[in-house]
Design an enzyme around this catalytic site. Structure first.
Site, short mmCIF file in Angstrom:
data_model
loop_
_atom_site.label_atom_id
_atom_site.label_comp_id
_atom_site.label_asym_id
_atom_site.label_seq_id
_atom_site.Cartn_x
_atom_site.Cartn_y
_atom_site.Cartn_z
N GLY A 235 5.45 -0.16 -0.66
CA GLY A 235 5.84 -0.37 -2.28
C GLY A 235 6.79 -1.34 -2.69
N SER A 236 8.15 -0.98 -3.66
CA SER A 236 8.96 -1.62 -4.27
C SER A 236 9.55 -1.61 -2.78
CB SER A 236 9.49 -1.26 -5.27
OG SER A 236 10.35 -0.16 -4.68
N GLY A 240 11.75 0.74 -0.54
CA GLY A 240 11.86 0.53 1.52
C GLY A 240 13.06 0.28 1.45
N GLU A 257 5.98 -2.49 4.09
CA GLU A 257 5.12 -3.50 3.61
C GLU A 257 5.59 -3.48 2.01
OE1 GLU A 257 3.34 -5.65 4.54
OE2 GLU A 257 2.42 -4.91 6.46
N CYS A 291 0.17 -6.17 -3.89
CA CYS A 291 1.43 -7.08 -3.82
C CYS A 291 1.33 -8.70 -3.64
CB CYS A 291 1.83 -6.94 -2.58
SG CYS A 291 0.31 -6.41 -1.46
#
Length: 504
Positions: A235-236, A240, A257, A291
Protein backbone atom coordinates in the site's frame (compact mmCIF):
# COMPACT_ATOMS: atom_id res chain seq x y z
CA UNK A 1 -21.88 -12.38 -17.09
CA UNK A 2 -23.86 -9.81 -15.15
CA UNK A 3 -22.62 -8.59 -11.75
CA UNK A 4 -25.30 -10.64 -10.00
CA UNK A 5 -24.27 -13.76 -11.93
CA UNK A 6 -20.63 -13.26 -10.97
CA UNK A 7 -21.54 -12.87 -7.30
CA UNK A 8 -23.70 -15.98 -7.44
CA UNK A 9 -20.91 -17.97 -9.08
CA UNK A 10 -18.71 -17.40 -6.01
CA UNK A 11 -21.64 -17.63 -3.57
CA UNK A 12 -21.08 -13.99 -2.67
CA UNK A 13 -24.78 -13.33 -2.95
CA UNK A 14 -25.08 -15.20 0.36
CA UNK A 15 -22.75 -12.80 2.21
CA UNK A 16 -24.30 -9.61 0.83
CA UNK A 17 -26.80 -8.30 3.37
CA UNK A 18 -28.99 -5.25 3.29
CA UNK A 19 -28.09 -4.41 6.89
CA UNK A 20 -24.32 -4.60 6.30
CA UNK A 21 -22.08 -1.67 7.16
CA UNK A 22 -19.66 -1.78 4.20
CA UNK A 23 -21.01 -0.89 0.78
CA UNK A 24 -18.98 -2.15 -2.18
CA UNK A 25 -19.34 -0.16 -5.40
CA UNK A 26 -17.92 -0.72 -8.88
CA UNK A 27 -15.55 1.96 -10.20
CA UNK A 28 -17.07 1.37 -13.63
CA UNK A 29 -20.29 3.24 -12.90
CA UNK A 30 -20.34 3.82 -9.14
CA UNK A 31 -23.17 1.36 -8.71
CA UNK A 32 -23.39 -0.68 -5.52
CA UNK A 33 -22.42 -4.33 -6.04
CA UNK A 34 -22.89 -5.72 -2.54
CA UNK A 35 -23.22 -4.76 1.11
CA UNK A 36 -21.07 -6.65 3.58
CA UNK A 37 -20.85 -6.87 7.34
CA UNK A 38 -17.42 -5.90 8.61
CA UNK A 39 -15.58 -8.37 10.80
CA UNK A 40 -16.00 -7.43 14.46
CA UNK A 41 -12.75 -6.41 16.13
CA UNK A 42 -13.38 -9.03 18.81
CA UNK A 43 -13.59 -11.77 16.20
CA UNK A 44 -10.20 -10.88 14.73
CA UNK A 45 -8.34 -12.15 17.79
CA UNK A 46 -10.42 -15.34 17.71
CA UNK A 47 -9.65 -15.89 14.03
CA UNK A 48 -5.94 -15.36 14.64
CA UNK A 49 -6.03 -17.86 17.52
CA UNK A 50 -7.73 -20.40 15.25
CA UNK A 51 -5.17 -19.76 12.52
CA UNK A 52 -2.37 -20.27 15.03
CA UNK A 53 -3.86 -23.63 16.03
CA UNK A 54 -4.06 -24.56 12.34
CA UNK A 55 -0.42 -23.59 11.88
CA UNK A 56 0.67 -25.96 14.66
CA UNK A 57 -0.87 -28.83 12.68
CA UNK A 58 0.08 -27.66 9.19
CA UNK A 59 3.77 -27.14 10.04
CA UNK A 60 4.11 -30.89 10.70
CA UNK A 61 2.81 -31.77 7.23
CA UNK A 62 5.72 -32.57 4.85
CA UNK A 63 6.37 -29.64 2.54
CA UNK A 64 5.76 -31.60 -0.72
CA UNK A 65 2.39 -32.67 0.66
CA UNK A 66 1.62 -29.05 1.49
CA UNK A 67 2.48 -28.29 -2.12
CA UNK A 68 -0.33 -30.58 -3.27
CA UNK A 69 -2.88 -28.24 -1.68
CA UNK A 70 -1.48 -25.31 -3.65
CA UNK A 71 -1.56 -27.40 -6.83
CA UNK A 72 -5.25 -28.03 -6.25
CA UNK A 73 -5.83 -24.34 -5.53
CA UNK A 74 -4.14 -23.52 -8.83
CA UNK A 75 -6.55 -25.89 -10.56
CA UNK A 76 -9.51 -24.06 -9.01
CA UNK A 77 -8.09 -20.81 -10.34
CA UNK A 78 -7.71 -22.29 -13.82
CA UNK A 79 -11.31 -23.45 -13.84
CA UNK A 80 -12.59 -20.10 -12.60
CA UNK A 81 -10.17 -17.74 -14.34
CA UNK A 82 -12.76 -15.99 -16.48
CA UNK A 83 -15.21 -15.40 -13.64
CA UNK A 84 -12.55 -14.22 -11.16
CA UNK A 85 -10.94 -12.00 -13.79
CA UNK A 86 -14.30 -10.37 -14.48
CA UNK A 87 -14.87 -9.87 -10.77
CA UNK A 88 -11.48 -8.15 -10.51
CA UNK A 89 -12.49 -5.78 -13.32
CA UNK A 90 -15.92 -5.21 -11.84
CA UNK A 91 -14.60 -4.37 -8.37
CA UNK A 92 -11.27 -2.76 -9.28
CA UNK A 93 -11.91 -1.14 -12.68
CA UNK A 94 -8.84 -2.39 -14.56
CA UNK A 95 -9.43 -3.48 -18.16
CA UNK A 96 -10.57 -7.06 -18.61
CA UNK A 97 -7.32 -8.34 -20.13
CA UNK A 98 -5.50 -7.09 -17.04
CA UNK A 99 -8.10 -8.66 -14.74
CA UNK A 100 -7.60 -12.00 -16.47
CA UNK A 101 -3.83 -11.46 -16.42
CA UNK A 102 -3.94 -10.96 -12.67
CA UNK A 103 -5.60 -14.34 -12.20
CA UNK A 104 -3.03 -15.90 -14.53
CA UNK A 105 -0.38 -14.46 -12.25
CA UNK A 106 -2.02 -16.30 -9.35
CA UNK A 107 -1.92 -19.53 -11.35
CA UNK A 108 1.74 -18.97 -12.19
CA UNK A 109 2.75 -18.40 -8.56
CA UNK A 110 0.89 -21.56 -7.53
CA UNK A 111 2.93 -23.52 -10.10
CA UNK A 112 6.11 -21.89 -8.76
CA UNK A 113 5.17 -22.74 -5.18
CA UNK A 114 4.40 -26.38 -5.97
CA UNK A 115 7.92 -26.83 -7.31
CA UNK A 116 9.30 -24.85 -4.38
CA UNK A 117 7.67 -27.28 -1.93
CA UNK A 118 10.42 -29.78 -2.86
CA UNK A 119 13.23 -27.21 -2.78
CA UNK A 120 13.22 -25.60 0.67
CA UNK A 121 16.96 -26.11 0.84
CA UNK A 122 19.24 -25.44 3.79
CA UNK A 123 23.01 -25.67 4.08
CA UNK A 124 25.64 -27.97 5.53
CA UNK A 125 28.41 -26.07 7.30
CA UNK A 126 31.93 -27.22 8.15
CA UNK A 127 32.50 -27.35 11.92
CA UNK A 128 35.84 -26.52 13.50
CA UNK A 129 35.21 -29.12 16.18
CA UNK A 130 36.06 -32.76 15.43
CA UNK A 131 33.13 -35.13 15.49
CA UNK A 132 30.63 -32.32 14.93
CA UNK A 133 28.31 -31.43 12.06
CA UNK A 134 26.54 -28.15 11.45
CA UNK A 135 23.58 -27.38 9.25
CA UNK A 136 21.19 -24.54 8.55
CA UNK A 137 17.51 -25.44 8.41
CA UNK A 138 14.45 -23.34 7.51
CA UNK A 139 11.42 -23.90 9.72
CA UNK A 140 7.77 -22.76 9.33
CA UNK A 141 7.25 -19.30 10.79
CA UNK A 142 3.65 -19.11 12.09
CA UNK A 143 0.61 -17.03 11.19
CA UNK A 144 1.26 -14.68 8.26
CA UNK A 145 -0.88 -11.55 8.04
CA UNK A 146 -1.42 -10.13 4.55
CA UNK A 147 -2.67 -6.58 3.93
CA UNK A 148 -3.38 -6.12 0.22
CA UNK A 149 -4.19 -3.01 -1.82
CA UNK A 150 -7.06 -2.37 -4.21
CA UNK A 151 -4.93 -2.13 -7.36
CA UNK A 152 -3.97 -5.82 -7.37
CA UNK A 153 -6.73 -7.26 -5.20
CA UNK A 154 -5.85 -10.95 -5.67
CA UNK A 155 -2.40 -11.39 -7.26
CA UNK A 156 -0.37 -9.83 -4.44
CA UNK A 157 -2.18 -11.97 -1.87
CA UNK A 158 -1.40 -15.05 -3.97
CA UNK A 159 2.29 -14.10 -4.16
CA UNK A 160 2.37 -14.23 -0.38
CA UNK A 161 -0.09 -17.04 0.29
CA UNK A 162 1.23 -19.63 -2.16
CA UNK A 163 4.73 -19.36 -0.73
CA UNK A 164 3.59 -19.05 2.88
CA UNK A 165 1.43 -22.19 2.65
CA UNK A 166 4.13 -24.45 1.21
CA UNK A 167 6.45 -23.06 3.89
CA UNK A 168 4.02 -24.39 6.54
CA UNK A 169 2.16 -21.26 7.65
CA UNK A 170 -1.47 -20.15 8.06
CA UNK A 171 -2.87 -16.90 6.62
CA UNK A 172 -4.92 -13.96 7.90
CA UNK A 173 -5.87 -11.69 4.99
CA UNK A 174 -7.08 -8.11 5.31
CA UNK A 175 -7.92 -6.93 1.78
CA UNK A 176 -8.59 -3.32 0.90
CA UNK A 177 -12.05 -2.26 2.01
CA UNK A 178 -12.52 -1.13 -1.61
CA UNK A 179 -12.06 -4.66 -2.99
CA UNK A 180 -13.24 -7.24 -0.42
CA UNK A 181 -15.37 -9.31 -2.84
CA UNK A 182 -12.39 -10.65 -4.76
CA UNK A 183 -10.85 -11.77 -1.45
CA UNK A 184 -14.01 -13.59 -0.43
CA UNK A 185 -14.13 -15.24 -3.86
CA UNK A 186 -10.54 -16.47 -3.39
CA UNK A 187 -11.48 -17.80 0.04
CA UNK A 188 -14.32 -19.71 -1.60
CA UNK A 189 -11.94 -21.27 -4.15
CA UNK A 190 -9.35 -22.07 -1.49
CA UNK A 191 -11.94 -23.88 0.62
CA UNK A 192 -12.87 -25.96 -2.43
CA UNK A 193 -9.20 -26.83 -2.87
CA UNK A 194 -9.01 -27.89 0.79
CA UNK A 195 -12.07 -30.11 0.32
CA UNK A 196 -10.48 -31.78 -2.71
CA UNK A 197 -7.22 -32.16 -0.81
CA UNK A 198 -9.04 -34.03 1.92
CA UNK A 199 -10.91 -36.18 -0.61
CA UNK A 200 -7.51 -37.26 -1.94
CA UNK A 201 -6.68 -38.63 1.52
CA UNK A 202 -4.66 -35.76 2.95
CA UNK A 203 -5.24 -34.13 6.33
CA UNK A 204 -5.66 -30.37 6.41
CA UNK A 205 -6.67 -28.36 9.46
CA UNK A 206 -9.53 -25.90 9.42
CA UNK A 207 -8.74 -22.17 9.61
CA UNK A 208 -5.74 -22.10 7.26
CA UNK A 209 -7.26 -18.95 5.74
CA UNK A 210 -9.31 -16.18 7.32
CA UNK A 211 -10.44 -13.04 5.51
CA UNK A 212 -10.97 -9.90 7.58
CA UNK A 213 -13.48 -7.47 6.08
CA UNK A 214 -12.92 -3.92 7.26
CA UNK A 215 -10.74 -0.83 7.27
CA UNK A 216 -7.64 0.53 8.97
CA UNK A 217 -8.64 -0.39 12.50
CA UNK A 218 -9.10 -3.99 11.38
CA UNK A 219 -5.65 -4.05 9.88
CA UNK A 220 -4.21 -2.52 13.04
CA UNK A 221 -5.87 -5.20 15.18
CA UNK A 222 -4.14 -7.87 13.10
CA UNK A 223 -0.78 -6.09 13.13
CA UNK A 224 -0.84 -5.70 16.92
CA UNK A 225 -1.64 -9.35 17.67
CA UNK A 226 1.54 -11.08 18.86
CA UNK A 227 0.45 -14.41 17.34
CA UNK A 228 0.91 -12.93 13.85
CA UNK A 229 4.55 -13.69 13.17
CA UNK A 230 4.88 -11.74 9.91
CA UNK A 231 2.83 -8.96 8.35
CA UNK A 232 3.16 -8.50 4.61
CA UNK A 233 1.67 -5.10 3.75
CA UNK A 234 1.17 -3.58 0.32
CA UNK A 235 0.00 0.00 0.00
CA UNK A 236 0.99 3.60 0.56
CA UNK A 237 4.08 4.82 2.35
CA UNK A 238 1.98 6.20 5.19
CA UNK A 239 0.30 2.84 5.69
CA UNK A 240 3.67 1.09 5.65
CA UNK A 241 5.11 3.42 8.26
CA UNK A 242 2.15 2.80 10.56
CA UNK A 243 2.50 -0.97 10.15
CA UNK A 244 6.26 -0.86 10.74
CA UNK A 245 5.90 1.30 13.86
CA UNK A 246 3.25 -0.96 15.38
CA UNK A 247 5.25 -4.09 14.63
CA UNK A 248 8.41 -2.58 16.08
CA UNK A 249 6.79 -2.25 19.49
CA UNK A 250 6.49 -6.04 19.66
CA UNK A 251 9.52 -6.82 17.44
CA UNK A 252 7.34 -8.47 14.82
CA UNK A 253 8.55 -9.18 11.29
CA UNK A 254 7.39 -7.11 8.34
CA UNK A 255 7.46 -7.38 4.56
CA UNK A 256 6.65 -3.97 3.09
CA UNK A 257 5.74 -3.25 -0.54
CA UNK A 258 5.02 0.47 -0.67
CA UNK A 259 5.11 3.31 -3.17
CA UNK A 260 6.96 3.55 -6.46
CA UNK A 261 8.01 6.55 -8.53
CA UNK A 262 9.39 4.72 -11.49
CA UNK A 263 11.47 6.18 -14.29
CA UNK A 264 12.52 5.37 -17.84
CA UNK A 265 15.70 6.78 -19.35
CA UNK A 266 15.59 7.14 -23.15
CA UNK A 267 19.05 7.55 -24.66
CA UNK A 268 20.21 8.77 -28.08
CA UNK A 269 20.73 5.18 -29.22
CA UNK A 270 17.29 3.97 -28.15
CA UNK A 271 14.81 2.31 -30.48
CA UNK A 272 12.21 5.07 -30.16
CA UNK A 273 9.34 3.03 -31.60
CA UNK A 274 9.95 0.31 -29.02
CA UNK A 275 10.27 2.91 -26.26
CA UNK A 276 6.99 4.49 -27.35
CA UNK A 277 5.10 1.21 -27.03
CA UNK A 278 6.66 0.52 -23.64
CA UNK A 279 5.78 3.99 -22.37
CA UNK A 280 2.12 3.60 -23.31
CA UNK A 281 1.52 0.41 -21.35
CA UNK A 282 3.78 1.36 -18.45
CA UNK A 283 2.28 4.82 -17.96
CA UNK A 284 -1.43 4.27 -18.61
CA UNK A 285 -1.98 0.56 -17.89
CA UNK A 286 -4.31 0.02 -14.92
CA UNK A 287 -5.11 3.73 -15.32
CA UNK A 288 -1.75 4.56 -13.74
CA UNK A 289 -2.60 2.67 -10.55
CA UNK A 290 0.26 0.17 -10.49
CA UNK A 291 3.05 0.56 -7.97
CA UNK A 292 5.32 -0.03 -10.99
CA UNK A 293 3.57 2.54 -13.22
CA UNK A 294 5.94 4.71 -15.26
CA UNK A 295 5.72 8.20 -13.75
CA UNK A 296 8.97 9.87 -14.85
CA UNK A 297 10.31 9.92 -18.40
CA UNK A 298 13.94 11.08 -18.63
CA UNK A 299 14.79 11.72 -22.28
CA UNK A 300 18.06 12.85 -23.85
CA UNK A 301 17.69 16.39 -25.12
CA UNK A 302 18.74 15.29 -28.62
CA UNK A 303 15.77 12.95 -29.10
CA UNK A 304 13.02 14.52 -26.98
CA UNK A 305 11.60 16.55 -29.88
CA UNK A 306 11.35 13.38 -31.96
CA UNK A 307 9.73 11.26 -29.26
CA UNK A 308 7.26 13.64 -27.60
CA UNK A 309 5.03 14.49 -30.60
CA UNK A 310 4.57 10.78 -31.32
CA UNK A 311 3.81 10.12 -27.67
CA UNK A 312 1.23 12.91 -27.48
CA UNK A 313 -0.45 11.62 -30.64
CA UNK A 314 -0.63 8.10 -29.18
CA UNK A 315 -2.08 9.41 -25.91
CA UNK A 316 -4.77 11.33 -27.76
CA UNK A 317 -5.90 8.13 -29.50
CA UNK A 318 -6.19 6.02 -26.34
CA UNK A 319 -9.66 4.42 -26.00
CA UNK A 320 -11.04 5.42 -22.59
CA UNK A 321 -14.20 3.81 -21.28
CA UNK A 322 -15.85 0.75 -19.79
CA UNK A 323 -13.05 -1.70 -18.87
CA UNK A 324 -15.27 -4.67 -19.74
CA UNK A 325 -15.22 -3.59 -23.41
CA UNK A 326 -12.42 -5.31 -25.32
CA UNK A 327 -11.38 -2.13 -27.13
CA UNK A 328 -10.84 -0.13 -23.92
CA UNK A 329 -7.26 0.49 -22.80
CA UNK A 330 -7.91 3.04 -20.03
CA UNK A 331 -10.60 2.38 -17.47
CA UNK A 332 -11.65 4.36 -14.40
CA UNK A 333 -9.69 5.32 -11.33
CA UNK A 334 -10.78 3.53 -8.19
CA UNK A 335 -13.01 6.40 -7.01
CA UNK A 336 -13.72 10.13 -7.19
CA UNK A 337 -11.10 10.90 -4.53
CA UNK A 338 -8.41 9.42 -6.76
CA UNK A 339 -9.52 11.66 -9.63
CA UNK A 340 -9.46 14.70 -7.35
CA UNK A 341 -5.89 13.89 -6.28
CA UNK A 342 -4.89 13.60 -9.93
CA UNK A 343 -6.37 16.96 -10.83
CA UNK A 344 -4.69 18.54 -7.81
CA UNK A 345 -1.32 17.07 -8.84
CA UNK A 346 -1.74 18.46 -12.36
CA UNK A 347 -2.44 21.92 -10.92
CA UNK A 348 0.61 21.67 -8.67
CA UNK A 349 2.79 20.61 -11.60
CA UNK A 350 1.65 23.65 -13.60
CA UNK A 351 2.38 25.88 -10.62
CA UNK A 352 5.90 24.40 -10.49
CA UNK A 353 6.62 25.26 -14.10
CA UNK A 354 5.13 22.26 -15.87
CA UNK A 355 3.54 22.37 -19.33
CA UNK A 356 0.57 20.04 -19.85
CA UNK A 357 1.02 18.57 -23.31
CA UNK A 358 -2.19 16.52 -23.23
CA UNK A 359 -4.79 15.13 -20.84
CA UNK A 360 -4.80 15.87 -17.16
CA UNK A 361 -8.54 16.28 -16.79
CA UNK A 362 -11.69 14.23 -16.35
CA UNK A 363 -12.63 12.29 -19.46
CA UNK A 364 -15.82 13.23 -21.22
CA UNK A 365 -17.79 11.64 -24.01
CA UNK A 366 -18.52 7.93 -24.24
CA UNK A 367 -17.66 6.85 -20.69
CA UNK A 368 -20.08 5.35 -18.16
CA UNK A 369 -21.73 7.82 -15.84
CA UNK A 370 -20.81 7.49 -12.18
CA UNK A 371 -17.19 6.44 -12.77
CA UNK A 372 -14.05 8.54 -12.30
CA UNK A 373 -12.50 8.38 -15.76
CA UNK A 374 -9.25 10.31 -16.34
CA UNK A 375 -7.55 11.57 -19.47
CA UNK A 376 -3.94 10.36 -19.03
CA UNK A 377 -1.60 13.33 -18.79
CA UNK A 378 1.83 14.15 -20.20
CA UNK A 379 3.46 17.07 -18.43
CA UNK A 380 6.86 18.46 -19.43
CA UNK A 381 8.76 19.65 -16.37
CA UNK A 382 11.79 21.97 -16.20
CA UNK A 383 13.20 19.97 -13.29
CA UNK A 384 12.39 17.23 -10.80
CA UNK A 385 10.31 19.43 -8.50
CA UNK A 386 8.40 18.45 -5.37
CA UNK A 387 5.33 17.17 -7.21
CA UNK A 388 7.49 14.95 -9.43
CA UNK A 389 9.09 13.38 -6.37
CA UNK A 390 5.64 12.59 -4.97
CA UNK A 391 3.83 9.47 -6.17
CA UNK A 392 0.35 10.34 -7.42
CA UNK A 393 -1.61 7.14 -8.04
CA UNK A 394 -2.97 8.18 -11.42
CA UNK A 395 -1.87 8.30 -15.08
CA UNK A 396 0.42 11.33 -14.97
CA UNK A 397 3.73 11.14 -16.87
CA UNK A 398 6.32 13.80 -16.08
CA UNK A 399 8.89 14.38 -18.85
CA UNK A 400 12.37 15.78 -18.19
CA UNK A 401 15.53 16.00 -20.30
CA UNK A 402 19.19 15.27 -19.67
CA UNK A 403 22.59 15.72 -21.31
CA UNK A 404 24.79 12.95 -19.85
CA UNK A 405 24.05 9.43 -18.65
CA UNK A 406 25.39 10.27 -15.19
CA UNK A 407 22.87 13.12 -15.00
CA UNK A 408 20.03 10.80 -16.08
CA UNK A 409 20.94 8.18 -13.47
CA UNK A 410 21.12 10.88 -10.81
CA UNK A 411 17.59 12.03 -11.74
CA UNK A 412 16.39 8.41 -11.67
CA UNK A 413 17.76 7.92 -8.16
CA UNK A 414 16.85 11.32 -6.72
CA UNK A 415 13.40 10.39 -5.37
CA UNK A 416 12.39 8.87 -2.01
CA UNK A 417 11.05 5.68 -3.63
CA UNK A 418 13.12 2.88 -5.15
CA UNK A 419 10.90 0.26 -6.74
CA UNK A 420 11.37 -0.08 -10.51
CA UNK A 421 13.40 1.56 -13.25
CA UNK A 422 14.45 1.04 -16.86
CA UNK A 423 16.59 2.32 -19.68
CA UNK A 424 16.08 2.20 -23.44
CA UNK A 425 19.39 1.97 -25.24
CA UNK A 426 21.25 -0.12 -27.82
CA UNK A 427 24.62 0.88 -26.34
CA UNK A 428 25.96 -1.93 -24.14
CA UNK A 429 28.06 0.52 -22.14
CA UNK A 430 24.99 2.57 -21.24
CA UNK A 431 22.99 -0.55 -20.37
CA UNK A 432 25.66 -2.07 -18.16
CA UNK A 433 26.38 1.23 -16.42
CA UNK A 434 22.68 1.57 -15.61
CA UNK A 435 22.69 -1.97 -14.16
CA UNK A 436 25.93 -1.53 -12.23
CA UNK A 437 26.51 -0.45 -8.64
CA UNK A 438 26.70 3.18 -9.81
CA UNK A 439 23.46 2.86 -11.77
CA UNK A 440 19.84 2.48 -10.72
CA UNK A 441 19.25 2.21 -6.96
CA UNK A 442 15.90 0.43 -7.42
CA UNK A 443 14.95 -3.13 -6.57
CA UNK A 444 14.04 -3.69 -10.23
CA UNK A 445 16.17 -2.48 -13.15
CA UNK A 446 15.26 -3.28 -16.75
CA UNK A 447 16.80 -2.73 -20.17
CA UNK A 448 14.59 -2.15 -23.22
CA UNK A 449 11.37 -3.01 -21.41
CA UNK A 450 9.21 -0.78 -19.21
CA UNK A 451 9.24 -0.73 -15.40
CA UNK A 452 5.95 -2.62 -15.01
CA UNK A 453 4.84 -6.16 -15.82
CA UNK A 454 7.18 -8.13 -13.52
CA UNK A 455 7.28 -11.91 -13.86
CA UNK A 456 6.74 -14.15 -10.84
CA UNK A 457 10.12 -15.90 -11.20
CA UNK A 458 12.04 -12.90 -9.88
CA UNK A 459 11.80 -11.46 -6.40
CA UNK A 460 9.59 -8.36 -6.48
CA UNK A 461 10.22 -5.31 -4.32
CA UNK A 462 12.16 -2.10 -3.87
CA UNK A 463 14.45 -0.02 -1.72
CA UNK A 464 14.27 3.22 0.30
CA UNK A 465 10.67 4.27 1.04
CA UNK A 466 9.38 1.37 -1.03
CA UNK A 467 10.05 -0.70 2.08
CA UNK A 468 12.77 -3.19 1.21
CA UNK A 469 10.50 -6.25 1.06
CA UNK A 470 10.66 -9.01 -1.54
CA UNK A 471 7.72 -11.14 -2.68
CA UNK A 472 7.07 -13.79 -5.33
CA UNK A 473 9.99 -15.67 -6.87
CA UNK A 474 13.72 -16.27 -6.34
CA UNK A 475 14.47 -16.90 -2.64
CA UNK A 476 11.61 -14.72 -1.31
CA UNK A 477 10.29 -17.88 0.38
CA UNK A 478 12.86 -17.41 3.15
CA UNK A 479 10.85 -14.42 4.42
CA UNK A 480 8.06 -16.82 5.41
CA UNK A 481 10.34 -19.11 7.41
CA UNK A 482 12.70 -18.88 10.35
CA UNK A 483 16.36 -19.78 10.01
CA UNK A 484 17.75 -22.29 12.51
CA UNK A 485 21.41 -23.26 12.89
CA UNK A 486 21.80 -26.82 14.19
CA UNK A 487 24.96 -28.44 15.58
CA UNK A 488 25.23 -32.18 16.17
CA UNK A 489 27.99 -33.78 18.23
CA UNK A 490 28.41 -37.39 17.12
CA UNK A 491 31.68 -37.92 19.05
CA UNK A 492 32.31 -38.96 22.65
CA UNK A 493 34.20 -35.74 23.43
CA UNK A 494 32.95 -32.23 24.16
CA UNK A 495 35.39 -29.77 22.58
CA UNK A 496 34.54 -26.08 22.67
CA UNK A 497 34.78 -23.70 19.76
CA UNK A 498 37.56 -21.10 19.41
CA UNK A 499 39.89 -23.32 21.46
CA UNK A 500 38.20 -22.39 24.75
CA UNK A 501 39.13 -24.68 27.66
CA UNK A 502 36.68 -25.20 30.52
CA UNK A 503 37.77 -28.41 32.24
CA UNK A 504 36.62 -29.09 35.79
Amino acid sequence: MTPSEILKHFELDKVSKSDGDLKVSSPIDGQEIATLSQTSLQDIDKQIACAHDAFKIWRATPAPVRGELIRLFGEELRQNKDELGRLVTLENGKVLSEGLGEVQEMIDICDFAVGLSRQLYGLTIASERPGHAMREVWQPLGVVGVISAFNFPVAVWAWNAALAYVCGNAIIWKPSEKTPLTALACQNLFEKAVANYRKAGHDAPDHLLHVIVGGREHGAAMVNNHKVALVSATGSGNMGRAVAQDLSTRLGKSLLELGGNNAMIVTTSADLDMALRAILFSAVGTAGQRCTTLRRLIVHEAVVDDLLPKLVKAYQSLPIGNPLDKETLVGPLIDADALSMMLEAVANAKAQGGEVLCGGKEASGDVPEGGAYPEPAIIRMPEQSDIVQHETFAPILYVMTYKTLDEAIAINNDVPQGLSSCIFTTDIREAETFLSSVGSDCGIANVNIGPSGAEIGGAFGGEKETGGGRESGSDAWKTYMRRQTQTINYSTALPLAQGVKFDV
